[in-house]
Design a protein around this motif. Structure first.
Motif, PDB file in Angstrom:
ATOM      1  N   ILE A 155     -10.500  77.130 107.403  1.00 13.35           N
ATOM      2  CA  ILE A 155      -9.329  77.237 108.277  1.00 13.35           C
ATOM      3  C   ILE A 155      -8.643  78.550 107.922  1.00 13.35           C
ATOM      4  O   ILE A 155      -8.290  78.778 106.760  1.00 13.35           O
ATOM      5  CB  ILE A 155      -8.330  76.071 108.085  1.00 13.35           C
ATOM      6  N   VAL A 156      -8.453  79.409 108.920  1.00 13.71           N
ATOM      7  CA  VAL A 156      -7.858  80.726 108.710  1.00 13.71           C
ATOM      8  C   VAL A 156      -6.465  80.745 109.339  1.00 13.71           C
ATOM      9  O   VAL A 156      -6.312  80.453 110.526  1.00 13.71           O
ATOM     10  CB  VAL A 156      -8.735  81.840 109.319  1.00 13.71           C
ATOM     11  N   HIS A 157      -5.468  81.098 108.529  1.00 11.64           N
ATOM     12  CA  HIS A 157      -4.076  81.180 108.976  1.00 11.64           C
ATOM     13  C   HIS A 157      -3.670  82.641 109.123  1.00 11.64           C
ATOM     14  O   HIS A 157      -4.193  83.502 108.435  1.00 11.64           O
ATOM     15  CB  HIS A 157      -3.151  80.519 107.942  1.00 11.64           C
ATOM     16  N   GLY A 158      -2.697  82.886 109.986  1.00 13.14           N
ATOM     17  CA  GLY A 158      -2.172  84.235 110.185  1.00 13.14           C
ATOM     18  C   GLY A 158      -2.211  84.613 111.655  1.00 13.14           C
ATOM     19  O   GLY A 158      -2.242  83.748 112.532  1.00 13.14           O
ATOM     20  N   ARG A 159      -2.197  85.921 111.913  1.00 14.15           N
ATOM     21  CA  ARG A 159      -2.320  86.405 113.295  1.00 14.15           C
ATOM     22  C   ARG A 159      -3.815  86.522 113.579  1.00 14.15           C
ATOM     23  O   ARG A 159      -4.426  87.577 113.388  1.00 14.15           O
ATOM     24  CB  ARG A 159      -1.614  87.752 113.457  1.00 14.15           C
ATOM     25  N   VAL A 160      -4.397  85.399 114.011  1.00 11.57           N
ATOM     26  CA  VAL A 160      -5.850  85.331 114.168  1.00 11.57           C
ATOM     27  C   VAL A 160      -6.280  84.861 115.559  1.00 11.57           C
ATOM     28  O   VAL A 160      -7.462  84.680 115.806  1.00 11.57           O
ATOM     29  CB  VAL A 160      -6.496  84.446 113.078  1.00 11.57           C
ATOM     30  N   GLN A 161      -5.322  84.660 116.461  1.00 13.07           N
ATOM     31  CA  GLN A 161      -5.675  84.320 117.843  1.00 13.07           C
ATOM     32  C   GLN A 161      -5.190  85.436 118.756  1.00 13.07           C
ATOM     33  O   GLN A 161      -4.132  86.021 118.536  1.00 13.07           O
ATOM     34  CB  GLN A 161      -5.045  82.977 118.252  1.00 13.07           C
ATOM     35  N   GLY A 162      -5.997  85.744 119.769  1.00 14.85           N
ATOM     36  CA  GLY A 162      -5.649  86.796 120.720  1.00 14.85           C
ATOM     37  C   GLY A 162      -5.893  88.197 120.196  1.00 14.85           C
ATOM     38  O   GLY A 162      -5.418  89.169 120.773  1.00 14.85           O
ATOM     39  N   VAL A 180     -17.241  78.675 115.332  1.00 14.81           N
ATOM     40  CA  VAL A 180     -15.845  79.079 115.155  1.00 14.81           C
ATOM     41  C   VAL A 180     -15.069  78.700 116.414  1.00 14.81           C
ATOM     42  O   VAL A 180     -15.625  78.727 117.518  1.00 14.81           O
ATOM     43  CB  VAL A 180     -15.727  80.599 114.867  1.00 14.81           C
ATOM     44  N   ARG A 181     -13.796  78.311 116.245  1.00 15.78           N
ATOM     45  CA  ARG A 181     -12.958  77.992 117.402  1.00 15.78           C
ATOM     46  C   ARG A 181     -11.486  78.183 117.066  1.00 15.78           C
ATOM     47  O   ARG A 181     -11.080  78.119 115.903  1.00 15.78           O
ATOM     48  CB  ARG A 181     -13.193  76.555 117.863  1.00 15.78           C
ATOM     49  N   ASN A 182     -10.689  78.410 118.113  1.00 19.08           N
ATOM     50  CA  ASN A 182      -9.236  78.440 117.982  1.00 19.08           C
ATOM     51  C   ASN A 182      -8.726  77.004 117.952  1.00 19.08           C
ATOM     52  O   ASN A 182      -9.255  76.140 118.647  1.00 19.08           O
ATOM     53  CB  ASN A 182      -8.592  79.156 119.173  1.00 19.08           C
ATOM     54  N   LYS A 183      -7.684  76.773 117.159  1.00 16.98           N
ATOM     55  CA  LYS A 183      -7.043  75.462 117.139  1.00 16.98           C
ATOM     56  C   LYS A 183      -5.665  75.574 117.796  1.00 16.98           C
ATOM     57  O   LYS A 183      -5.061  76.647 117.782  1.00 16.98           O
ATOM     58  CB  LYS A 183      -6.897  74.970 115.700  1.00 16.98           C
ATOM     59  N   PRO A 184      -5.153  74.479 118.344  1.00 14.43           N
ATOM     60  CA  PRO A 184      -3.852  74.514 119.026  1.00 14.43           C
ATOM     61  C   PRO A 184      -2.686  74.965 118.124  1.00 14.43           C
ATOM     62  O   PRO A 184      -1.693  75.477 118.619  1.00 14.43           O
ATOM     63  CB  PRO A 184      -3.642  73.069 119.487  1.00 14.43           C
ATOM     64  N   ASP A 185      -2.823  74.806 116.814  1.00 13.23           N
ATOM     65  CA  ASP A 185      -1.735  75.187 115.902  1.00 13.23           C
ATOM     66  C   ASP A 185      -1.716  76.679 115.562  1.00 13.23           C
ATOM     67  O   ASP A 185      -0.928  77.128 114.738  1.00 13.23           O
ATOM     68  CB  ASP A 185      -1.791  74.348 114.619  1.00 13.23           C
ATOM     69  N   GLY A 186      -2.605  77.466 116.197  1.00  8.61           N
ATOM     70  CA  GLY A 186      -2.615  78.918 115.966  1.00  8.61           C
ATOM     71  C   GLY A 186      -3.586  79.368 114.894  1.00  8.61           C
ATOM     72  O   GLY A 186      -3.733  80.566 114.655  1.00  8.61           O
ATOM     73  N   THR A 187      -4.252  78.425 114.237  1.00  9.51           N
ATOM     74  CA  THR A 187      -5.246  78.793 113.238  1.00  9.51           C
ATOM     75  C   THR A 187      -6.618  78.927 113.897  1.00  9.51           C
ATOM     76  O   THR A 187      -6.797  78.582 115.056  1.00  9.51           O
ATOM     77  CB  THR A 187      -5.333  77.730 112.113  1.00  9.51           C
ATOM     78  N   VAL A 188      -7.566  79.443 113.134  1.00  2.63           N
ATOM     79  CA  VAL A 188      -8.962  79.502 113.558  1.00  2.63           C
ATOM     80  C   VAL A 188      -9.753  78.646 112.573  1.00  2.63           C
ATOM     81  O   VAL A 188      -9.573  78.747 111.358  1.00  2.63           O
ATOM     82  CB  VAL A 188      -9.485  80.955 113.586  1.00  2.63           C
ATOM     83  N   GLU A 189     -10.608  77.795 113.118  1.00  5.31           N
ATOM     84  CA  GLU A 189     -11.413  76.879 112.316  1.00  5.31           C
ATOM     85  C   GLU A 189     -12.878  77.272 112.449  1.00  5.31           C
ATOM     86  O   GLU A 189     -13.323  77.672 113.520  1.00  5.31           O
ATOM     87  CB  GLU A 189     -11.211  75.455 112.830  1.00  5.31           C
TER      88      GLU A 189
END
Length: 90
Positions: free
Chosen positions: A7-14, A34-43
């Motif tokens: 699980i990757v946290h930070g500015r990782v979507q868009g 790999v996929r985006n999660k609704p909470d803004g993380t990448v899994e």
């Protein structure tokens, strides 16, 4: 072979982070997804040779040019899925 849940946290979507992750997987012969999660993380789930998996994870922690990774949670999974490729899941 080793399998990791990431699980990757930070500015990782868009910011092209999933594409970056897929590129890193291909360069290191890592299979999974790999996929985006609704909470803004990448899994992601990743399988590969331990040394190549470590390189892949180090590159993910460093992030892509437009991302800002603040934290990475790793969990080793005991059984392999034997993924055939690395893909982006929606």
């Amino acid at each position: 072979m080793k399998r990791m849940h990431i699980i990757v946290h930070g500015r990782v979507q868009g910011v092209g982070f999933r594409f970056f992750t897929q590129q890193q997987a291909e360069e290191n012969n890592i299979k999974g997804w790999v996929r985006n999660k609704p909470d803004g993380t990448v899994e992601a789930e990743a399988e590969g040779e331990p040394q190549k998996l470590d390189t892949f994870i180090s590159n993910i922690k460093a992030g892509s040019p437009f991302s800002k990774v603040t934290d990475v949670h790793l969990q080793e999974i005991n059984h392999l899925k034997n993924y055939k490729q690395f893909s982006t899941v929606h």
